[in-house]
Design a protein around this motif. Structure first.
Motif, short mmCIF file in Angstrom:
data_model
loop_
_atom_site.label_atom_id
_atom_site.label_comp_id
_atom_site.label_asym_id
_atom_site.label_seq_id
_atom_site.Cartn_x
_atom_site.Cartn_y
_atom_site.Cartn_z
N GLY A 1 17.38 76.00 -40.71
CA GLY A 1 18.50 75.23 -41.26
C GLY A 1 19.82 75.96 -41.14
O GLY A 1 20.86 75.38 -40.83
N PHE A 2 19.77 77.28 -41.32
CA PHE A 2 20.97 78.10 -41.32
C PHE A 2 21.81 77.94 -40.05
O PHE A 2 23.05 77.87 -40.11
CB PHE A 2 20.57 79.57 -41.49
CG PHE A 2 21.70 80.54 -41.48
CD1 PHE A 2 22.52 80.69 -42.59
CD2 PHE A 2 21.96 81.31 -40.35
CE1 PHE A 2 23.56 81.60 -42.58
CE2 PHE A 2 23.01 82.22 -40.33
CZ PHE A 2 23.80 82.37 -41.45
N ARG A 3 21.15 77.85 -38.90
CA ARG A 3 21.90 77.83 -37.64
C ARG A 3 22.86 76.64 -37.56
O ARG A 3 23.90 76.72 -36.93
CB ARG A 3 20.96 77.83 -36.42
CG ARG A 3 20.08 76.61 -36.33
CD ARG A 3 19.22 76.60 -35.07
NE ARG A 3 18.32 75.46 -35.13
CZ ARG A 3 17.70 74.93 -34.10
NH1 ARG A 3 17.84 75.46 -32.92
NH2 ARG A 3 16.91 73.88 -34.24
N ASP A 4 22.51 75.53 -38.23
CA ASP A 4 23.41 74.37 -38.22
C ASP A 4 24.79 74.75 -38.75
O ASP A 4 25.82 74.27 -38.26
CB ASP A 4 22.87 73.25 -39.12
CG ASP A 4 21.74 72.46 -38.44
OD1 ASP A 4 21.07 73.02 -37.56
OD2 ASP A 4 21.54 71.30 -38.83
N PHE A 5 24.81 75.58 -39.78
CA PHE A 5 26.06 75.95 -40.43
C PHE A 5 26.90 76.90 -39.58
O PHE A 5 28.10 76.98 -39.72
CB PHE A 5 25.77 76.64 -41.77
CG PHE A 5 25.17 75.72 -42.78
CD1 PHE A 5 25.94 75.23 -43.82
CD2 PHE A 5 23.85 75.33 -42.71
CE1 PHE A 5 25.41 74.38 -44.76
CE2 PHE A 5 23.30 74.47 -43.65
CZ PHE A 5 24.08 74.00 -44.68
N THR A 6 26.22 77.64 -38.70
CA THR A 6 26.95 78.62 -37.91
C THR A 6 27.86 77.94 -36.88
O THR A 6 28.81 78.53 -36.41
CB THR A 6 26.01 79.59 -37.17
OG1 THR A 6 25.20 78.86 -36.23
CG2 THR A 6 25.11 80.32 -38.16
N ARG A 7 27.55 76.69 -36.55
CA ARG A 7 28.40 76.01 -35.57
C ARG A 7 29.82 75.84 -36.11
O ARG A 7 30.79 76.29 -35.51
CB ARG A 7 27.83 74.64 -35.18
CG ARG A 7 28.60 74.02 -34.02
CD ARG A 7 28.12 72.62 -33.69
NE ARG A 7 28.66 71.63 -34.60
CZ ARG A 7 29.90 71.12 -34.53
NH1 ARG A 7 30.72 71.53 -33.59
NH2 ARG A 7 30.30 70.22 -35.39
N ILE A 8 29.93 75.21 -37.28
CA ILE A 8 31.30 75.02 -37.76
C ILE A 8 31.90 76.33 -38.28
O ILE A 8 33.11 76.47 -38.30
CB ILE A 8 31.47 73.81 -38.71
CG1 ILE A 8 30.62 73.90 -39.94
CG2 ILE A 8 31.17 72.51 -37.98
CD1 ILE A 8 30.83 72.69 -40.87
N ALA A 9 31.05 77.27 -38.62
CA ALA A 9 31.56 78.58 -39.03
C ALA A 9 31.99 79.42 -37.81
O ALA A 9 32.38 80.57 -37.95
CB ALA A 9 30.52 79.33 -39.85
N ALA A 10 31.92 78.83 -36.63
CA ALA A 10 32.40 79.51 -35.42
C ALA A 10 33.73 78.91 -34.97
O ALA A 10 34.24 79.22 -33.90
CB ALA A 10 31.36 79.40 -34.30
N SER A 11 34.30 78.05 -35.80
CA SER A 11 35.57 77.40 -35.45
C SER A 11 36.73 78.40 -35.49
O SER A 11 36.59 79.49 -36.02
CB SER A 11 35.84 76.25 -36.42
OG SER A 11 34.80 75.30 -36.37
N ASP A 12 37.85 77.99 -34.95
CA ASP A 12 39.00 78.87 -34.79
C ASP A 12 39.52 79.42 -36.13
O ASP A 12 39.94 78.66 -37.01
CB ASP A 12 40.11 78.10 -34.08
CG ASP A 12 41.28 78.99 -33.75
OD1 ASP A 12 41.10 79.89 -32.91
OD2 ASP A 12 42.36 78.83 -34.35
N PRO A 13 39.53 80.74 -36.31
CA PRO A 13 39.92 81.35 -37.59
C PRO A 13 41.36 81.06 -38.02
O PRO A 13 41.62 80.82 -39.19
CB PRO A 13 39.72 82.85 -37.35
CG PRO A 13 38.80 82.97 -36.20
CD PRO A 13 39.06 81.77 -35.34
N THR A 14 42.28 81.09 -37.07
CA THR A 14 43.69 80.87 -37.43
C THR A 14 43.92 79.44 -37.87
O THR A 14 44.57 79.18 -38.90
CB THR A 14 44.60 81.21 -36.23
OG1 THR A 14 44.37 82.58 -35.88
CG2 THR A 14 46.06 81.01 -36.58
N MET A 15 43.37 78.52 -37.11
CA MET A 15 43.50 77.11 -37.46
C MET A 15 42.95 76.86 -38.87
O MET A 15 43.59 76.20 -39.69
CB MET A 15 42.72 76.26 -36.44
CG MET A 15 42.55 74.82 -36.85
SD MET A 15 41.59 73.89 -35.61
CE MET A 15 41.06 72.48 -36.62
#
Lengths: 312, 312
Positions: free
Chosen positions: B220-234
């Motif tokens: 289940g955890f890997r699903d969350f890593t997708r949006i947690a890989a979004s652009d940090p500055t944005m």
């Protein structure tokens, strides 16, 4: 592939049980595959799909089996173990697929005689769908399967279970039930809990309509709805039986969320940027280890249709 | 498709800006597409990919443009608006793609003359990848684009922006900036926040190694890593500029999570089962509205390789 067991009995033919049946047949892992389920509707589907030989009772399903895999919700597993135990042949190995291990060991072990070693297993794989129609033979391919054999377990029994999972394409790792429950609390149970929770929060708002939540879900929310669509009974049982580890990990999550919330309130952009940069590395690790696709948007984007002008 | 604007200027060629450039060209929405970016590396990629005509400065990019779209992080947008404002031709419409609207309106509007209407827009679409190489023409296909024009906005200006988004395949909806910020707080901002948070929590544990988190992430955890890989500055800028709505929605999330946590502690299986059943319906609504795939596991499962026996 070589045959791992002569007669394999699968008790419970949901997503996981039916995927084991399909995989065991596809890869020739058992000479004979026998299935039983307490739900008559499931039995009908197993027959219609031709997934396995269907037994008339739990007793006859496990009679003569070399390996019996209990694929039922963890809240029901003690009861099922009690039912089948008297009918096991000496030397038959019992295993399971539960997402919680310490509670399963405690529920199952007292019912089994010394002649029937229990080798608990947990394949870390699944989809958000449930039931015998949703399984498929490659579900466990390149996924981890965790075994938690008791200290001093018969090596041959462990090997039989390990052989099955390797035959299904899984990578087998061994640890204690307690460590398993802690690891899965953070990698699976708490993620499901917060996914269920945010979907519930969004459904209950007054200021934002359910229609708006649905329409604008592509902003991130929809990702959470996938695991929040998982089987309710299975997940109720997981939270009730892995209570301590879940609450401990949830406590850590909450502490961190409070700090993050404080950083937002006080405008600490540096703290936010630092965390958001760090979290990218974890995903790269998961992709590198073959546990996740590198395709944008899980590959969903690739399926986007050509645009057609639409009016709202 | 018919041409919507004569000269389209795109300021900022990240995922969104470069997707607009690609889509505008693919669907023939502008006679001329001009691009500018403050990052020389981005400019090089835009040239190499042939995405648009590259201007030598922000001033020359927007000179003569009928529509200028600011595709920069919301924290930088006021500054960019101040830079371009003196070079806009009378009647040029300014728009943006920011994920926050009230703060963007407050940052941009003071810099623009009455001759240059600002029609804020937010396409609810994206992937976890950033930069000009990650864009694609169909990114906005069948996704919503929210416009938040000020009261009494020139209908022709709104129509120009709406026409562009419809040409890109989006479905356009209009609301106030304040309502937008509340809706997106729950459908996008809080989901990102808790995803970043749990990935951070998992990375910081001592009892569970990072290697274990990665290996067993398919639970289940890997699903969350997708949006947690979004652009940090944005994302830093989003949280800093939509602070109130995010903290309000986060408060609701926390209340609900406390209740859920209490249900686990006290063994209230019925409360858990009820919530877990309710949450399934929301996903069905999202799938029915074409905002999500019905394929198991986002379609990832379909890509599973045939198993090969592996040793850990």
């Amino acid at each position: 592939m070589t045959t791992v067991v002569d007669r394999l009995a699968i008790v419970g033919l949901g997503l996981i049980g039916s995927s084991i049946a399909r995989g065991a047949r596809t890869y020739g892992l058992a000479r004979e595959i026998v299935a039983i389920d307490r739900d008559a509707g499931v039995i009908e589907r197993v027959k219609a799909l031709g997934l396995a030989e269907v037994a008339s009772s739990e007793a006859s399903a496990v009679a003569g089996a070399d390996l019996v895999i209990l694929c039922v919700p963890v809240g029901a597993i003690g009861d099922v173990a009690a039912q089948i135990a008297p009918h096991l042949k000496p030397g038959a190995v019992v295993s399971d697929v539960g997402s919680v291990k310490a509670a399963v060991v405690a529920a199952v072990t007292p019912h089994l005689s010394e002649d029937n070693p229990f080798v608990p297993a947990h394949p870390v794989a699944g989809t958000e769908y449930s039931g015998p129609d949703s399984g498929f033979a490659t579900l466990f391919s390149n996924r981890w399967c965790i075994l938690t054999p008791p200290e001093g377990a018969d090596p041959a029994a462990v090997e039989r279970v390990q052989g099955l999972w390797q035959g299904l394409g899984a990578i087998v790792e061994t640890m204690t039930p307690e460590h398993h429950d802690l690891v899965l609390a953070i990698t699976s149970h708490v993620p499901h809990l917060i996914a269920y929770n945010i979907v519930g929060t969004a459904a209950d708002l007054e200021a934002v309509t359910q229609s708006e939540v649905i329409k604008f879900s592509a902003g991130g929310f929809r990702d959470f709805t996938r695991i929040a669509a998982s089987d309710p009974t299975m997940w109720r049982d997981i939270f009730l039986t892995n209570r301590e580890a879940v609450l401990e990990m949830l406590g850590r999550f909450n502490e961190d969320l409070s700090a993050l919330s404080r950083a937002i309130r006080w405008g600490d952009g540096e703290a936010l940027h630092d965390l958001f940069t760090r979290t990218r590395a974890i995903r790269r690790g998961i992709v590198a280890m073959g546990q996740e696709t590198a395709e944008p948007d899980f590959g969903r984007a690739r399926n986007a249709a050509a645009p057609a002008a639409k009016q709202s």
